[in-house]
Design a protein around this motif. Structure first.
Motif, PDB file in Angstrom:
ATOM      1  N   ALA A  21      37.240 -21.252 -67.266  1.00 27.46           N
ATOM      2  CA  ALA A  21      37.882 -21.859 -66.389  1.00 27.46           C
ATOM      3  C   ALA A  21      37.390 -21.155 -65.047  1.00 27.46           C
ATOM      4  CB  ALA A  21      39.171 -21.375 -66.658  1.00 27.46           C
ATOM      5  N   TYR A  22      37.350 -21.984 -63.912  1.00 21.89           N
ATOM      6  CA  TYR A  22      36.894 -21.723 -62.726  1.00 21.89           C
ATOM      7  C   TYR A  22      38.021 -22.131 -61.738  1.00 21.89           C
ATOM      8  CZ  TYR A  22      32.045 -20.839 -64.239  1.00 21.89           C
ATOM      9  OH  TYR A  22      30.855 -20.648 -64.832  1.00 21.89           O
ATOM     10  N   MET A  23      38.243 -21.219 -60.653  1.00 25.79           N
ATOM     11  CA  MET A  23      39.011 -21.555 -59.437  1.00 25.79           C
ATOM     12  C   MET A  23      37.859 -21.111 -58.099  1.00 25.79           C
ATOM     13  SD  MET A  23      42.548 -19.957 -57.914  1.00 25.79           S
ATOM     14  CE  MET A  23      43.212 -20.256 -56.116  1.00 25.79           C
ATOM     15  N   ALA A  24      37.835 -22.051 -57.433  1.00 28.80           N
ATOM     16  CA  ALA A  24      36.848 -21.897 -56.310  1.00 28.80           C
ATOM     17  C   ALA A  24      37.486 -22.550 -54.782  1.00 28.80           C
ATOM     18  CB  ALA A  24      35.452 -22.667 -56.349  1.00 28.80           C
ATOM     19  N   ILE A  26      46.331 -18.359 -52.011  1.00 30.07           N
ATOM     20  CA  ILE A  26      45.115 -18.367 -51.080  1.00 30.07           C
ATOM     21  C   ILE A  26      45.676 -17.154 -49.999  1.00 30.07           C
ATOM     22  CG2 ILE A  26      43.437 -19.188 -49.434  1.00 30.07           C
ATOM     23  CD1 ILE A  26      43.911 -21.860 -51.122  1.00 30.07           C
ATOM     24  N   LYS A  27      44.985 -16.376 -49.583  1.00 30.00           N
ATOM     25  CA  LYS A  27      45.327 -15.444 -48.479  1.00 30.00           C
ATOM     26  C   LYS A  27      44.325 -15.278 -47.449  1.00 30.00           C
ATOM     27  CE  LYS A  27      47.442 -11.012 -47.541  1.00 30.00           C
ATOM     28  NZ  LYS A  27      46.620 -10.321 -46.708  1.00 30.00           N
ATOM     29  N   VAL A  28      44.583 -15.352 -46.082  1.00 25.51           N
ATOM     30  CA  VAL A  28      43.294 -15.126 -45.033  1.00 25.51           C
ATOM     31  C   VAL A  28      43.742 -14.104 -44.139  1.00 25.51           C
ATOM     32  CG1 VAL A  28      42.568 -16.073 -43.040  1.00 25.51           C
ATOM     33  CG2 VAL A  28      42.784 -17.528 -45.006  1.00 25.51           C
ATOM     34  N   ASP A  29      43.070 -13.148 -43.735  1.00 27.45           N
ATOM     35  CA  ASP A  29      43.532 -11.946 -42.980  1.00 27.45           C
ATOM     36  C   ASP A  29      42.105 -11.865 -42.062  1.00 27.45           C
ATOM     37  OD1 ASP A  29      45.626 -10.193 -44.298  1.00 27.45           O
ATOM     38  OD2 ASP A  29      44.204 -10.237 -46.113  1.00 27.45           O
ATOM     39  N   VAL A  78      38.871 -13.458 -47.072  1.00 30.61           N
ATOM     40  CA  VAL A  78      39.686 -14.631 -47.726  1.00 30.61           C
ATOM     41  C   VAL A  78      40.019 -13.995 -49.255  1.00 30.61           C
ATOM     42  CG1 VAL A  78      39.732 -16.774 -48.818  1.00 30.61           C
ATOM     43  CG2 VAL A  78      38.777 -16.190 -46.602  1.00 30.61           C
ATOM     44  N   SER A  79      41.177 -14.113 -49.509  1.00 30.76           N
ATOM     45  CA  SER A  79      41.593 -13.459 -51.079  1.00 30.76           C
ATOM     46  C   SER A  79      42.204 -14.711 -51.707  1.00 30.76           C
ATOM     47  CB  SER A  79      42.457 -12.453 -51.100  1.00 30.76           C
ATOM     48  OG  SER A  79      42.023 -11.283 -50.478  1.00 30.76           O
ATOM     49  N   THR A 133      39.752 -12.471 -56.371  1.00 29.13           N
ATOM     50  CA  THR A 133      38.657 -12.394 -55.652  1.00 29.13           C
ATOM     51  C   THR A 133      38.691 -12.338 -54.040  1.00 29.13           C
ATOM     52  OG1 THR A 133      36.188 -12.421 -55.551  1.00 29.13           O
ATOM     53  CG2 THR A 133      37.409 -14.354 -55.419  1.00 29.13           C
ATOM     54  N   THR A 134      37.761 -11.510 -53.564  1.00 28.56           N
ATOM     55  CA  THR A 134      38.001 -11.449 -51.920  1.00 28.56           C
ATOM     56  C   THR A 134      36.624 -11.554 -51.508  1.00 28.56           C
ATOM     57  OG1 THR A 134      39.958  -9.939 -52.088  1.00 28.56           O
ATOM     58  CG2 THR A 134      38.486 -10.016 -49.775  1.00 28.56           C
ATOM     59  N   ARG A 135      36.329 -12.424 -50.197  1.00 29.56           N
ATOM     60  CA  ARG A 135      35.022 -12.604 -49.698  1.00 29.56           C
ATOM     61  C   ARG A 135      35.270 -12.734 -48.047  1.00 29.56           C
ATOM     62  NH1 ARG A 135      32.407 -18.161 -50.368  1.00 29.56           N
ATOM     63  NH2 ARG A 135      30.835 -16.969 -48.730  1.00 29.56           N
ATOM     64  N   ARG A 136      34.144 -12.527 -47.428  1.00 28.24           N
ATOM     65  CA  ARG A 136      34.178 -12.401 -46.132  1.00 28.24           C
ATOM     66  C   ARG A 136      33.590 -13.904 -45.484  1.00 28.24           C
ATOM     67  NH1 ARG A 136      33.353  -8.565 -41.695  1.00 28.24           N
ATOM     68  NH2 ARG A 136      32.404  -9.631 -39.926  1.00 28.24           N
ATOM     69  N   LEU A 137      34.294 -14.324 -44.693  1.00 24.85           N
ATOM     70  CA  LEU A 137      33.661 -15.707 -43.977  1.00 24.85           C
ATOM     71  C   LEU A 137      33.442 -15.134 -42.440  1.00 24.85           C
ATOM     72  CD1 LEU A 137      35.763 -18.594 -45.735  1.00 24.85           C
ATOM     73  CD2 LEU A 137      33.468 -17.773 -46.355  1.00 24.85           C
ATOM     74  N   SER A 138      32.055 -15.534 -42.188  1.00 27.08           N
ATOM     75  CA  SER A 138      31.850 -15.317 -40.686  1.00 27.08           C
ATOM     76  C   SER A 138      31.208 -16.294 -39.937  1.00 27.08           C
ATOM     77  CB  SER A 138      30.623 -14.339 -40.680  1.00 27.08           C
ATOM     78  OG  SER A 138      31.143 -13.086 -41.397  1.00 27.08           O
TER      79      SER A 138
END
Length: 396
Positions: A319-322, A390-393, A304-305, A353-358
């Motif tokens: 400032a936060y975006m989550a 928002i981008k999902v790969d 997820v980016s 930012t980019t993170r992994r969701l499993s």
């Protein structure tokens, strides 16, 4: 002994012996018997089946074209090969005065050793049906190969126009080929005789797997080409090239993208908020919230980016975006400052930012929703956000 042979005994070879031991033009139905049918082929190779083609040639007469066929008798009787070397004309009886009828045009073999009659010959015959308000074709006698159903209207005769041939002929011909040959299917697709038998089903080469005809691409585990994209799927995990150029996988009930995604959503409008708790609504925007739905891949994992251009109007304010991950009404992964994008600046800065969701459920639909806030807000400042995305790969 019941074992039969050809050309072994010095004397006594019977017609049954010869018929039972033929191994030529036959499409097997079991270890002993074959399918009755017509040999395929046509002049110039334009048609699959030209033998015994029939057309109206007079008011009550039709011409049957030349052809070759085999007709299976009883299991101990063997198979009868027949040939019509030149076309033949057949004539139908006049129609009933009140009701129409359906006649059968057939190839028929008479064998007095089995019929109990006096004839031993092969013929082209018309088996006349019964006139009725809702006429049906007559039953097919033994040792008969149906060629056509012919509808004879009420009152049809040579004197009043006869049979309307353009709509009265129903083709019943079926082909047969030599043992091991690829059968060109015409009409109903019959069961195979052995695993590994092939047939051409008019656009799809199929193989008999012992219980069903399986289309050639699936039998090899290959990708069904777009030209055959209407071919029914044979098993879960089969792939095809869709007419739109997308690689698809059969999931057991529907064709779905083989590699789902990537998924992307963005909003180019500027929006702001003075909230110190996360909110999905930004002031000044016509569209809220920013959300993206996706289908979890077989790997159960995605990358997820997300990010935007943001400002806090003060280096002492943040400032936060989550993102929040949900499946229906269930929160799967809640908002977390540790995975948020953060900026403290009076000027617009680009942050992502980019993170992994499993551990997602393959095939399930999830939704990512963007939330925003500003801290510490003792000056009642508003954090601003622009060009959010928002981008999902899907991950392999």
């Amino acid at each position: 002994m019941n074992l039969r042979s050809s050309w072994v005994a010095e004397t006594g070879q019977t017609r049954e012996d010869t018929r039972l031991t033929q191994t030529g033009v036959t499409t097997m139905t079991n270890p002993v018997q074959v399918r009755s049918g017509i040999l395929p082929g046509s002049y110039g190779g334009q048609y699959r089946l030209a033998g015994f083609w029939t057309f109206g040639s007079a008011a009550m007469s039709a011409t049957v074209s030349e052809g070759r066929a085999v007709i299976q008798g009883e299991i101990s009787q063997g198979v009868f090969p027949v040939t019509l070397p030149a076309s033949e004309v057949v004539t139908f009886a006049p129609g009933n005065a009140q009701y129409g009828r359906v006649d059968l045009l057939v190839l028929r073999v008479y064998d007095k050793l089995y019929d109990g009659g006096t004839r031993t010959e092969a013929t082209i015959e018309i088996i006349q049906g019964t006139a009725a308000q809702d006429p049906k074709a007559p039953a097919v006698p033994a040792r008969c190969l149906p060629l056509y159903e012919v509808t004879v209207p009420a009152g049809a005769s040579a004197g009043n126009g006869g049979i309307p041939w353009d709509r009265s002929l129903k083709d019943l011909r079926t082909p047969v080929v030599a043992l091991g040959g690829i059968l060109p299917v015409e009409g109903a697709s019959l069961e195979g005789a052995y695993p590994g038998q092939y047939q051409d089903a008019g656009g799809a080469l199929q193989r008999w797997d012992g219980g069903a005809w399986v289309s050639y691409p699936s039998a090899l585990g290959g990708i069904v080409p777009s030209s055959a994209s209407t071919t029914p799927a044979s098993y879960t995990g089969q792939y095809r090239d869709s007419t739109g150029g997308q690689l698809q996988r059969w999931n057991g009930s529907a064709w779905a993208p083989a590699v789902p995604g990537p998924y992307f959503v963005d909003n180019g409008d500027f929006g702001d908020t003075a909230s110190t708790t996360y909110t999905s609504t930004l002031g000044g925007r016509t569209t809220n919230p920013l959300a993206l739905s996706f289908v979890a891949p077989p790997s159960k994992a995605i990358a997820v980016s997300f990010g935007c251009k943001m400002r806090s109007l003060s280096p002492d304010h943040y400032a936060y975006m989550a993102l929040r991950l949900t499946q229906g009404a269930t929160v799967v992964n809640d908002l977390d400052d540790d995975y948020a994008t953060i900026a403290a600046s009076q000027h617009m800065v680009s942050v992502s930012t980019t993170r992994r969701l499993s551990n997602l459920t393959p095939g399930a639909t999830y939704t990512l929703t963007a939330f925003f806030r500003v801290i510490v807000n003792n000056l009642s400042l508003k954090a601003g956000f622009d060009n959010t995305f928002i981008k999902v790969d899907p991950l392999p």
